[in-house]
Enzyme design. Structure first.
Site, PDB file in Angstrom:
ATOM      1  N   GLU A 209     -33.642 -23.181   1.927  1.00 29.30           N
ATOM      2  CA  GLU A 209     -34.243 -22.067   2.590  1.00 29.30           C
ATOM      3  C   GLU A 209     -34.544 -22.186   4.010  1.00 29.30           C
ATOM      4  OE1 GLU A 209     -34.130 -18.716   2.019  1.00 29.30           O
ATOM      5  OE2 GLU A 209     -34.960 -18.439   3.990  1.00 29.30           O
TER       6      GLU A 209
ATOM      7  N   ASP B 153     -33.171 -20.938   7.662  1.00 28.64           N
ATOM      8  CA  ASP B 153     -34.094 -20.140   8.680  1.00 28.64           C
ATOM      9  C   ASP B 153     -33.978 -20.812   9.993  1.00 28.64           C
ATOM     10  OD1 ASP B 153     -34.555 -18.448   6.711  1.00 28.64           O
ATOM     11  OD2 ASP B 153     -36.522 -19.209   6.367  1.00 28.64           O
TER      12      ASP B 153
ATOM     13  N   SER C  52     -32.232 -13.433   3.322  1.00 27.54           N
ATOM     14  CA  SER C  52     -32.894 -14.735   3.826  1.00 27.54           C
ATOM     15  C   SER C  52     -32.254 -14.975   5.327  1.00 27.54           C
ATOM     16  CB  SER C  52     -32.562 -15.999   2.912  1.00 27.54           C
ATOM     17  OG  SER C  52     -33.497 -16.255   2.018  1.00 27.54           O
TER      18      SER C  52
END
Length: 716
Positions: A341, A345, A631
């Site tokens: 994750e 990002d 996300s």
């Protein structure tokens, strides 16, 4: 004596770690008449008859005793207790108007953000509240000098004997033993306060609440990430939006820094720039670092970043984020333990904002972070956002709102962490030790209906307060369409939106994708499909809240949606009520009742906007991997806002702060999405239509148009 010492030590530890426990079982009288003090009535306790003045009312009352607790003996009358009285905040009902005044693009106060001190001053308990409660205590015989008004102005604190408190509150304190752990705590079944001070008090501790001590997580808990998911899907933990697959190879891309032919298969930085017409960045104000929230064992590594930079960008090797570590968190790891994750990002955001910096907000110690992931996660929801909000706003640590005060035991971690092992944070809870970044991107969330009502409302009010200070919160809307990992009601067909994106004072981002061989120069569709190498279907999260009404800035858009594109489903109208217990969950099935409705007609609609959330290329643990989900969407939009803030700072203007009023006032600066659905709960879900819709909001960014609008503000 040993038993008395046992619960005194246990209770003192809880008070030291959490001086602001929430109210439970709140019960108030509807009458406000002041009766003569000599008029009394009798109330029977378990062992005696206690005379209660009719000038007093029951303020809190426990209706049921949990099965794990057993009442023992009366607490000895000479025992001293640390007393905390939570004072009611003022102006909570005015918060939306305060925010509107500085966020409405047509307001002459647009962009005039408040200081932290101004926010505290606006919402702190009124002086007549402090005076009324203090006078009540002094009149009851307590020394004025012994009563401390805490620094955040939310509490009156003093020590008193059990006998003094029983006289003051017209109650009886008993020892309650937790048969699971053997711990003993003092508490009462109910307590009374004068009618004239009731409106000034949220709750008093020790009082009716009984909380067992937190215990160590199971030894078999998954302390890291499995090789095929960043988190496991389910209802017993907080969700990280997005899903991952680990194929042995990745699509070979010719000229990866500029090739746009692969964008309907693989989203690269060049694809994102082309989709939203984003030019290269060239400004880097040191005060304008982009913030990205992380937890759940998500730590970044430099080798993967460098490989990504070399292949897809001109960003120099060694470029890395600034780490802000909250309550014992760890943000950096080696390549073998990096989190997908955080790598997604960073690799999404850096090509948009560089040479601006990025700040990683990594939250909570490793004990807490490990408890949030994997199939053995213990805890139905997790309090990762409260400790983060504590760290960037010290007034939040113990303030009260909506009957919930401070951090909530059994949801939020308690620091110092008493769990054994090297991974527990032994320092004090961090309160107000960091300044928030101007923009904060969050790709984590859960289900609105499985987070306590009071808990999420108090937290939502904090997002409003930080909006007053000029912070833009950008949340992902979820990946399960209208069924954010749950459907409710007897037929399991009632839609379920996500949290915290349901809060009206944040900007929530849905997901889009390029399908049917469309190019980056054509219109996107609402995200819908299967994850790479998986049969699990994802679609853009969206719907209508059961907790919050449609805010003022959204009314016109929702009227147009329902008037021109009325969904083909039966609806219900209503919002869950505030509850006496801070642990009470929204009961959506009861809210829908016998209406047959499956979505809420009057709730806050989500998302507000959307960006691409399908098939991004990511470097993770030495592999090229595809990632899909909201996300990916949230950091794209957040990075664009950070870029616009940079331009405004150069022009001598304020940062943007709360974005939604301008986004809804000028939707023409977004690319409207009119194709796709977000299925769930046995339905096709909602449809993307002309104008706002509950799966792509007002659409995707058009950077030049957004820059033009936001740089023109304020109009006056």
């Amino acid at each position: 004596m040993a038993r008395i010492l046992q619960w005194i030590v246990a209770y003192a530890a809880v008070v030291a770690a959490l001086p602001a426990p929430p109210a439970q079982g709140w019960s108030t009288s509807a009458s406000s008449a002041v009766l003569p003090s000599h008029v009394v009535h009798k109330e029977r306790s378990p062992s005696t008859s206690r005379v209660i003045p009719l000038t007093h009312v029951v303020h809190e009352e426990r209706n049921l005793l949990a099965s794990r607790w057993v009442r023992r003996d009366r607490v000895p009358p000479s025992t001293k207790l640390p007393i905390r009285i939570g004072l009611t905040q003022r102006n909570l009902e005015n918060g939306p108007n305060y925010l509107r005044d500085i966020a409405d693009p047509h307001s002459h106060n647009f962009g005039k953000h408040w200081t932290a001190e101004q926010v505290i001053d606006a919402f702190k308990p009124a002086q007549d509240t402090v005076d009324a409660v203090r006078s009540w205590l002094v009149d009851a015989g307590f020394s004025n000098r012994s009563i401390t008004h805490t620094q955040n102005q939310a509490w009156l604190a003093f020590d008193a004997t059990v006998n003094q408190m029983e006289e003051l509150l017209h109650t009886e304190f008993w020892e309650f033993q937790d048969h699971h752990t053997g711990s003993i705590a003092p508490a009462c079944d109910r307590y009374h306060i004068p009618r004239h001070v009731q409106k000034h008090i949220d709750y008093i501790t020790p009082g009716i609440r009984l909380l067992p001590p937190l215990h160590s997580p199971p030894k078999h808990m998954n302390r890291g990430l499995a090789d095929n998911h960043s988190t496991e899907s389910g209802h017993n933990h907080t969700e990280v939006y997005g899903e991952w697959a680990f194929p042995p190879s990745w699509i070979e891309v010719t000229d990866p820094k500029s090739n746009l032919e692969v964008c309907n298969q693989t989203i690269t930085p060049a694809c994102i720039s082309a989709l939203y017409d984003i030019p290269p960045a060239h400004l880097a104000d040191p005060s304008n670092s982009m913030g990205i929230f992380q937890t759940s064992m998500q730590m970044w590594d430099q080798p993967d970043l460098d490989n990504f930079f070399d292949w897809y960008t001109d960003i120099p090797d060694g470029t890395h984020p600034v780490n802000k570590l909250v309550d014992g968190a760890v943000a950096t790891s080696n390549i073998s333990t990096a989190g997908p994750e955080v790598m997604l990002d960073l690799e999404i955001a850096y090509p948009i904002v560089y040479p601006q910096t990025i700040t990683i907000w990594n939250v909570d110690d490793m004990h807490k972070q490990a408890s949030e992931i994997g199939p053995n996660a213990f805890g139905k929801y997790n309090g990762m956002f409260n400790t983060f909000l504590d760290a960037i706003d010290g007034s939040y640590c113990t303030s009260c709102a909506y009957g919930e005060c401070g951090n909530l035991p059994r949801v939020d971690p308690i620091y110092p962490n008493m769990l054994p092992g090297p991974d527990g944070y032994q320092g004090e809870l961090q309160c107000g030790v960091f300044e928030p970044t101007n923009v904060i991107s969050v790709s984590y969330g859960f289900v609105e209906t499985e987070v306590p009502i009071a808990y999420q409302k108090r937290q939502c009010m904090e997002f409003l307060k930080l909006g007053l200070r000029g912070t833009s919160f950008i949340f992902a809307s979820g990946d399960s369409g209208v069924a954010e990992h749950a459907c409710y009601g007897p037929d399991e067909d009632i839609f379920s939106p996500s949290w915290p994106g349901n809060c009206p004072w944040v900007t929530t981002v849905g997901a889009t994708g390029l399908y049917n061989n469309r190019s980056v120069h054509e219109r996107e569709s609402a995200a819908f499909g299967t994850y790479p190498n998986s049969s699990h279907i994802f679609s853009s999260g969206g719907g209508f809240s059961n907790v919050y009404p449609a805010p003022w800035y959204q009314e016109t858009a929702l009227d147009a949606f329902f008037g021109e594109h009325d969904p083909p489903y039966t609806s219900y109208s209503g919002l869950v009520s505030d509850h006496a217990s801070p642990y009470a969950m929204p009961d959506v099935a009861a809210l829908a009742g016998t209406s047959g409705g499956i979505y809420n007609r009057v709730g806050r609609g989500i998302p507000d906007v959307a960006t691409n959330g399908d098939q991004s290329v990511t470097r993770f643990r030495g592999y090229w991997l595809p990632g899909s989900g909201a996300s990916m969407s949230a950091p794209i939009f957040a990075a664009i806002i950070n870029r616009i803030n940079e331009e405004r700072l150069v022009a001598g203007k304020s940062t943007l702060g709360f974005l939604n009023p301008t986004l809804y006032k000028y939707p023409e600066m977004l690319n409207d999405i009119t194709n796709g659905t977000n299925p769930g709960c046995g339905t096709p879900g909602f449809s993307a239509v002309e104008g706002w819709d509950p799966l792509t909001g007002h659409g995707t960014p058009n950077y030049p148009r957004m820059l033009e609008v936001f740089m023109s503000l304020p109009w006056t």
